[in-house]
Design a protein around this motif. Structure first.
Motif, PDB file in Angstrom:
ATOM      1  N   LYS A 230      -7.031 -79.105  26.592  1.00 31.54           N
ATOM      2  CA  LYS A 230      -6.639 -79.146  27.999  1.00 31.54           C
ATOM      3  C   LYS A 230      -5.143 -79.397  28.087  1.00 31.54           C
ATOM      4  N   PHE A 231      -4.517 -78.711  29.045  1.00 33.91           N
ATOM      5  CA  PHE A 231      -3.081 -78.834  29.281  1.00 33.91           C
ATOM      6  C   PHE A 231      -2.826 -79.066  30.759  1.00 33.91           C
ATOM      7  N   TYR A 232      -1.637 -79.611  31.051  1.00 32.71           N
ATOM      8  CA  TYR A 232      -1.243 -79.950  32.411  1.00 32.71           C
ATOM      9  C   TYR A 232       0.197 -79.502  32.618  1.00 32.71           C
ATOM     10  N   VAL A 233       0.463 -78.991  33.830  1.00 34.56           N
ATOM     11  CA  VAL A 233       1.810 -78.542  34.170  1.00 34.56           C
ATOM     12  C   VAL A 233       1.907 -78.477  35.688  1.00 34.56           C
ATOM     13  N   ALA A 234       3.125 -78.515  36.202  1.00 30.34           N
ATOM     14  CA  ALA A 234       3.340 -78.369  37.645  1.00 30.34           C
ATOM     15  C   ALA A 234       4.690 -77.703  37.876  1.00 30.34           C
ATOM     16  N   ASP A 235       4.853 -77.186  39.065  1.00 31.51           N
ATOM     17  CA  ASP A 235       6.155 -76.725  39.556  1.00 31.51           C
ATOM     18  C   ASP A 235       6.801 -75.629  38.719  1.00 31.51           C
ATOM     19  N   THR A 236       6.021 -74.637  38.317  1.00 36.30           N
ATOM     20  CA  THR A 236       6.628 -73.512  37.603  1.00 36.30           C
ATOM     21  C   THR A 236       7.546 -72.703  38.517  1.00 36.30           C
ATOM     22  N   HIS A 237       7.201 -72.596  39.775  1.00 35.24           N
ATOM     23  CA  HIS A 237       8.041 -71.881  40.752  1.00 35.24           C
ATOM     24  C   HIS A 237       8.446 -70.501  40.241  1.00 35.24           C
ATOM     25  N   PHE A 238       7.506 -69.757  39.700  1.00 35.83           N
ATOM     26  CA  PHE A 238       7.817 -68.394  39.274  1.00 35.83           C
ATOM     27  C   PHE A 238       8.431 -67.610  40.436  1.00 35.83           C
ATOM     28  N   LEU A 239       9.436 -66.808  40.155  1.00 33.68           N
ATOM     29  CA  LEU A 239      10.123 -65.917  41.098  1.00 33.68           C
ATOM     30  C   LEU A 239      10.947 -66.641  42.169  1.00 33.68           C
ATOM     31  N   HIS A 240      11.166 -67.933  42.023  1.00 31.81           N
ATOM     32  CA  HIS A 240      11.884 -68.729  43.024  1.00 31.81           C
ATOM     33  C   HIS A 240      13.328 -68.938  42.544  1.00 31.81           C
ATOM     34  N   SER A 241      14.201 -68.018  42.868  1.00 32.88           N
ATOM     35  CA  SER A 241      15.569 -68.069  42.345  1.00 32.88           C
ATOM     36  C   SER A 241      16.321 -69.327  42.760  1.00 32.88           C
ATOM     37  N   ASN A 242      16.064 -69.879  43.945  1.00 34.91           N
ATOM     38  CA  ASN A 242      16.765 -71.087  44.375  1.00 34.91           C
ATOM     39  C   ASN A 242      16.384 -72.322  43.564  1.00 34.91           C
ATOM     40  N   ILE A 243      15.242 -72.286  42.869  1.00 32.33           N
ATOM     41  CA  ILE A 243      14.825 -73.452  42.086  1.00 32.33           C
ATOM     42  C   ILE A 243      15.798 -73.710  40.939  1.00 32.33           C
ATOM     43  N   LEU A 244      16.506 -72.678  40.513  1.00 24.78           N
ATOM     44  CA  LEU A 244      17.449 -72.846  39.402  1.00 24.78           C
ATOM     45  C   LEU A 244      18.519 -73.869  39.739  1.00 24.78           C
ATOM     46  N   SER A 245      19.029 -73.826  40.952  1.00 24.16           N
ATOM     47  CA  SER A 245      20.042 -74.809  41.351  1.00 24.16           C
ATOM     48  C   SER A 245      19.420 -76.054  41.969  1.00 24.16           C
ATOM     49  N   LEU A 246      18.310 -75.900  42.687  1.00 27.28           N
ATOM     50  CA  LEU A 246      17.683 -77.048  43.347  1.00 27.28           C
ATOM     51  C   LEU A 246      17.227 -78.113  42.357  1.00 27.28           C
ATOM     52  N   SER A 247      16.703 -77.693  41.215  1.00 29.43           N
ATOM     53  CA  SER A 247      16.261 -78.697  40.236  1.00 29.43           C
ATOM     54  C   SER A 247      17.041 -78.589  38.929  1.00 29.43           C
ATOM     55  N   ARG A 248      18.212 -77.974  39.000  1.00 28.39           N
ATOM     56  CA  ARG A 248      19.143 -77.888  37.859  1.00 28.39           C
ATOM     57  C   ARG A 248      18.487 -77.327  36.603  1.00 28.39           C
ATOM     58  N   ARG A 249      17.807 -76.228  36.745  1.00 26.52           N
ATOM     59  CA  ARG A 249      17.177 -75.592  35.589  1.00 26.52           C
ATOM     60  C   ARG A 249      18.219 -74.765  34.846  1.00 26.52           C
ATOM     61  N   PRO A 250      18.256 -74.850  33.531  1.00 27.45           N
ATOM     62  CA  PRO A 250      19.345 -74.262  32.741  1.00 27.45           C
ATOM     63  C   PRO A 250      19.177 -72.772  32.410  1.00 27.45           C
ATOM     64  N   PHE A 251      18.924 -71.983  33.418  1.00 28.62           N
ATOM     65  CA  PHE A 251      18.725 -70.552  33.202  1.00 28.62           C
ATOM     66  C   PHE A 251      19.707 -69.785  34.081  1.00 28.62           C
ATOM     67  N   ARG A 252      20.201 -68.649  33.585  1.00 30.32           N
ATOM     68  CA  ARG A 252      21.167 -67.854  34.347  1.00 30.32           C
ATOM     69  C   ARG A 252      20.509 -67.058  35.461  1.00 30.32           C
ATOM     70  N   THR A 253      19.283 -66.596  35.222  1.00 31.48           N
ATOM     71  CA  THR A 253      18.579 -65.782  36.212  1.00 31.48           C
ATOM     72  C   THR A 253      17.129 -66.244  36.314  1.00 31.48           C
ATOM     73  N   ILE A 254      16.497 -65.884  37.413  1.00 31.89           N
ATOM     74  CA  ILE A 254      15.086 -66.233  37.570  1.00 31.89           C
ATOM     75  C   ILE A 254      14.224 -65.447  36.579  1.00 31.89           C
ATOM     76  N   GLU A 255      14.662 -64.259  36.201  1.00 30.33           N
ATOM     77  CA  GLU A 255      13.920 -63.477  35.200  1.00 30.33           C
ATOM     78  C   GLU A 255      13.925 -64.193  33.845  1.00 30.33           C
ATOM     79  N   GLU A 256      15.095 -64.729  33.469  1.00 29.33           N
ATOM     80  CA  GLU A 256      15.197 -65.495  32.218  1.00 29.33           C
ATOM     81  C   GLU A 256      14.305 -66.741  32.293  1.00 29.33           C
ATOM     82  N   HIS A 257      14.353 -67.420  33.419  1.00 24.56           N
ATOM     83  CA  HIS A 257      13.522 -68.609  33.673  1.00 24.56           C
ATOM     84  C   HIS A 257      12.041 -68.274  33.509  1.00 24.56           C
ATOM     85  N   ASP A 258      11.599 -67.239  34.219  1.00 26.29           N
ATOM     86  CA  ASP A 258      10.180 -66.891  34.208  1.00 26.29           C
ATOM     87  C   ASP A 258       9.713 -66.494  32.812  1.00 26.29           C
TER      88      ASP A 258
END
Length: 178
Positions: free
Chosen positions: A6-34
């Motif tokens: 069993k695994f647990y996860v939250a807040d993947t926010h796939f396709l949410h480009s604003n999440i990169l800056s809102l939660s300081r995710r270290p990805f250049r693009t949402i495609e790279e993130h996803d």
């Protein structure tokens, strides 16, 4: 007899480009993130494993329905959803999210057992939960690390430093709490 993890996860926010800056995710693009999240997910979650997603699976649910279905189809495991605020439209489960082949109907919160421990799973942190005073645990998302857990509770969002954009097991998450 096969062993199901069993695994647990939250807040993947796939396709949410604003999440990169809102939660300081270290990805250049949402495609790279996803793609990174998909790779990390499938590196640990096998096809027959169980994974609880504690809300905010994707964004752009109206205009990106086909992409959301495509991402979902690429993710390993029997997937359960605890509904997050971005999984809704007008207070109801968004049709795109509702139409995905979840292992069970998505709910507002859920109970689980793992390694002989009782868990309360929710998108939002609770300050009191069932079994809190009897050794039970509470996993949540939504706060993106801004709300510290108390006792046996913790944020399991992908952007937590110890989660590292990867679904985690109960043992991993509780070890990180120590």
């Amino acid at each position: 007899m096969s062993f199901i993890r069993k695994f647990y996860v939250a807040d993947t926010h796939f396709l949410h480009s604003n999440i990169l800056s809102l939660s300081r995710r270290p990805f250049r693009t949402i495609e790279e993130h996803d793609e990174h999240l998909i790779q990390q997910w499938n590196a640990v979650v096998g096809p027959t494993d169980t994974i609880y997603h504690l809300g905010d699976f994707a964004f752009g649910l109206n205009e990106c329905a086909d992409k959301i279905r495509w991402i979902f189809s690429r993710l390993n495991g029997r997937k359960y959803l605890v509904i997050g605020n971005h999984d809704l439209r007008h207070g109801e489960l968004h049709p795109t999210i509702a139409g995905l082949p979840w292992a069970a109907r998505p709910e507002g919160f859920s109970f689980a057992e793992d390694e002989d421990n009782k868990l309360v799973l929710a998108h939002y942190a609770q300050r009191e939960w069932q079994w809190m005073h009897k050794g039970g645990y509470h996993f949540y998302g939504h706060s993106h690390g801004r709300l510290l857990g108390i006792g046996g509770s913790r944020d399991v969002g992908v952007d937590m430093p110890d989660v590292r954009y990867t679904p985690c097991t109960f043992s991993e998450l509780t070890e990180m709490m120590k």
